[in-house]
Design an enzyme around this catalytic site. Structure first.
Site, PDB file in Angstrom:
ATOM      1  N   ASP A  44       1.771  33.623 -57.010  1.00  0.00           N
ATOM      2  CA  ASP A  44       0.789  33.859 -55.943  1.00  0.00           C
ATOM      3  C   ASP A  44      -0.093  32.624 -55.754  1.00  0.00           C
ATOM      4  O   ASP A  44      -0.338  32.165 -54.629  1.00  0.00           O
ATOM      5  CB  ASP A  44      -0.057  35.083 -56.325  1.00  0.00           C
ATOM      6  CG  ASP A  44      -0.911  35.589 -55.181  1.00  0.00           C
ATOM      7  OD1 ASP A  44      -0.544  35.349 -54.012  1.00  0.00           O
ATOM      8  OD2 ASP A  44      -1.939  36.225 -55.440  1.00  0.00           O
ATOM      9  N   ASN A  60      12.018  37.956 -57.279  1.00  0.00           N
ATOM     10  CA  ASN A  60      13.218  38.292 -58.047  1.00  0.00           C
ATOM     11  C   ASN A  60      13.131  37.583 -59.396  1.00  0.00           C
ATOM     12  O   ASN A  60      13.130  36.346 -59.455  1.00  0.00           O
ATOM     13  CB  ASN A  60      14.480  37.845 -57.304  1.00  0.00           C
ATOM     14  CG  ASN A  60      14.738  38.708 -56.098  1.00  0.00           C
ATOM     15  OD1 ASN A  60      14.644  39.936 -56.178  1.00  0.00           O
ATOM     16  ND2 ASN A  60      15.029  38.089 -54.974  1.00  0.00           N
ATOM     17  N   LYS A  74      14.886  36.488 -62.430  1.00  0.00           N
ATOM     18  CA  LYS A  74      16.318  36.303 -62.726  1.00  0.00           C
ATOM     19  C   LYS A  74      16.589  36.061 -64.209  1.00  0.00           C
ATOM     20  O   LYS A  74      17.619  36.472 -64.728  1.00  0.00           O
ATOM     21  CB  LYS A  74      16.862  35.132 -61.899  1.00  0.00           C
ATOM     22  CG  LYS A  74      16.924  35.461 -60.407  1.00  0.00           C
ATOM     23  CD  LYS A  74      17.308  34.258 -59.578  1.00  0.00           C
ATOM     24  CE  LYS A  74      17.575  34.643 -58.140  1.00  0.00           C
ATOM     25  NZ  LYS A  74      18.844  35.384 -57.961  1.00  0.00           N
ATOM     26  N   ARG A 129      -1.276  33.947 -37.136  1.00  0.00           N
ATOM     27  CA  ARG A 129      -2.059  33.963 -38.381  1.00  0.00           C
ATOM     28  C   ARG A 129      -1.177  34.147 -39.613  1.00  0.00           C
ATOM     29  O   ARG A 129      -1.673  34.207 -40.732  1.00  0.00           O
ATOM     30  CB  ARG A 129      -3.096  35.099 -38.310  1.00  0.00           C
ATOM     31  CG  ARG A 129      -4.200  34.865 -37.278  1.00  0.00           C
ATOM     32  CD  ARG A 129      -5.363  35.808 -37.527  1.00  0.00           C
ATOM     33  NE  ARG A 129      -5.041  37.194 -37.282  1.00  0.00           N
ATOM     34  CZ  ARG A 129      -5.278  38.196 -38.142  1.00  0.00           C
ATOM     35  NH1 ARG A 129      -5.794  37.959 -39.317  1.00  0.00           N
ATOM     36  NH2 ARG A 129      -4.974  39.435 -37.830  1.00  0.00           N
ATOM     37  N   LYS A 130       0.142  34.259 -39.410  1.00  0.00           N
ATOM     38  CA  LYS A 130       1.038  34.565 -40.539  1.00  0.00           C
ATOM     39  C   LYS A 130       1.680  33.287 -41.102  1.00  0.00           C
ATOM     40  O   LYS A 130       2.268  32.506 -40.360  1.00  0.00           O
ATOM     41  CB  LYS A 130       2.139  35.537 -40.083  1.00  0.00           C
ATOM     42  CG  LYS A 130       1.600  36.906 -39.726  1.00  0.00           C
ATOM     43  CD  LYS A 130       2.707  37.890 -39.418  1.00  0.00           C
ATOM     44  CE  LYS A 130       3.342  37.627 -38.076  1.00  0.00           C
ATOM     45  NZ  LYS A 130       4.267  38.706 -37.677  1.00  0.00           N
TER      46      LYS A 130
END
Ligand SMILES: CCCCCCCC/C=C\CCCCCCCC(=O)SCCNC(=O)CCNC(=O)[C@H](O)C(C)(C)COP(=O)(O)OP(=O)(O)OC[C@H]1O[C@@H](n2cnc3c(N)ncnc32)[C@H](O)[C@@H]1OP(=O)(O)O
EC number: 3.1.2.2
Length: 237
Positions: free
Chosen positions: A161, A180, A182, A203-204
């Protein structure tokens, strides 16, 4: 691996308190006011080598510092607290937050920087602005254990994050994180998180990253994230 981790832990404890300005770990041993009392502690840049860093981490750090010399890369400083301006930016969106109503705002700090040297999150992020990507060098310490001898997945998710967030700028929030896992990450090892901004749509911000071993042979995780630039017209609380 466990033996080297134990040895690492011994040396970490031996080094307790040696780093100038480093606060002690436990709140019950150290009154909270002393943790937050001096400007020196508040403004310390934590994205710099300390004695708990392994050879791998120091070597990679030196390599990236070299890349910074021509200005193509920059090392991002890391503080326990956001600057006054950044805090004000976020406060605009969260006027009703418990932190403000309970006067705890002054004590707030980034939880990844709340551990004693080497015990938790040791990391540094380098950013290439032209290529819209970052490289995060991360050594997860013994207090981040999940399955014995392995890094907790939540600790990895936290670093992912932060790594993805470092590819953004300004007031943004994580809306979606997809990971994921792994291969398990050995505790106290160093991993490299390569993150990039894939797409900007209003805004994304769409981002992705992979987490690999230092020799790049092991792919530990792959992740995508959606971050949203906060809308000044909206308050989220
Ligand atoms: C913070 C980073 C700062 C970076 C500084 C750089 C320095 C670098 C150094 C170090 C980096 C440190 C980085 C730390 C990272 C920590 C980050 C966190 O832990 S954040 C806490 C967890 N996240 C939440 O708690 C969010 C909770 N959610 C919300 O507050 C809202 O949902 C929010 C703000 C994300 C969006 O709300 P709306 O009202 O502003 O926007 P709407 O209209 O709902 O959505 C806008 C568009 O996004 C889509 N969208 C929103 N959420 C989506 C989702 N989950 N999946 C797919 N699309 C989504 C919507 O469909 C819409 O799309 P259409 O414009 O219509 O095309």
């Amino acid at each position: 691996m466990l033996r080297s981790c134990t040895a690492g832990l011994r040396s970490i404890w031996a080094l307790r308190g040696r780093r100038e300005g480093a606060p002690r770990l436990s709140m019950d041993l150290q009154p909270a006011r002393r943790l937050f009392s001096t400007e020196k502690v508040i403004h310390k840049d934590w994205a710099l080598p300390n004695p708990s860093w392994s050879k791998d981490l120091k070597l990679l750090f030196d390599q990236f510092m070299k890349k910074c010399e021509d200005g193509s890369w920059e090392r991002l400083p890391s503080y326990k607290r956001r600057s006054t301006q950044e805090s004000e930016d976020f406060k605009t969106y969260f006027l009703g937050s418990a932190l403000q109503t309970q006067s705890l705002w002054k004590k707030a700090q980034l939880f990844t920087r709340g551990f004693e040297d080497g015990l938790g999150f040791e990391y540094v992020i380098f950013k290439n602005n032209d290529e819209k990507r970052t490289v995060c060098l991360f050594q997860g310490g013994p207090y981040l254990q999940g399955v014995p001898g392995l890094l907790h997945g939540g600790a990895m998710a936290t670093m992912i994050d932060i790594a993805l967030g470092s590819c953004t700028g300004g007031a943004v929030m994580t809306a979606n994180l997809n990971i994921n896992f792994k291969r398990p990450v050995p505790l106290c090892s160093v991993v490299v998180i390569n993150s990039q901004l894939d797409k900007l749509e209003g805004r994304k911000l769409f981002l992705s990253c992979n987490v690999r071993s230092v020799d790049e042979k092991t792919l530990y995780s792959e992740a995508t994230g959606l971050f949203i630039k906060l809308d000044p017209e909206k308050s989220s609380t």
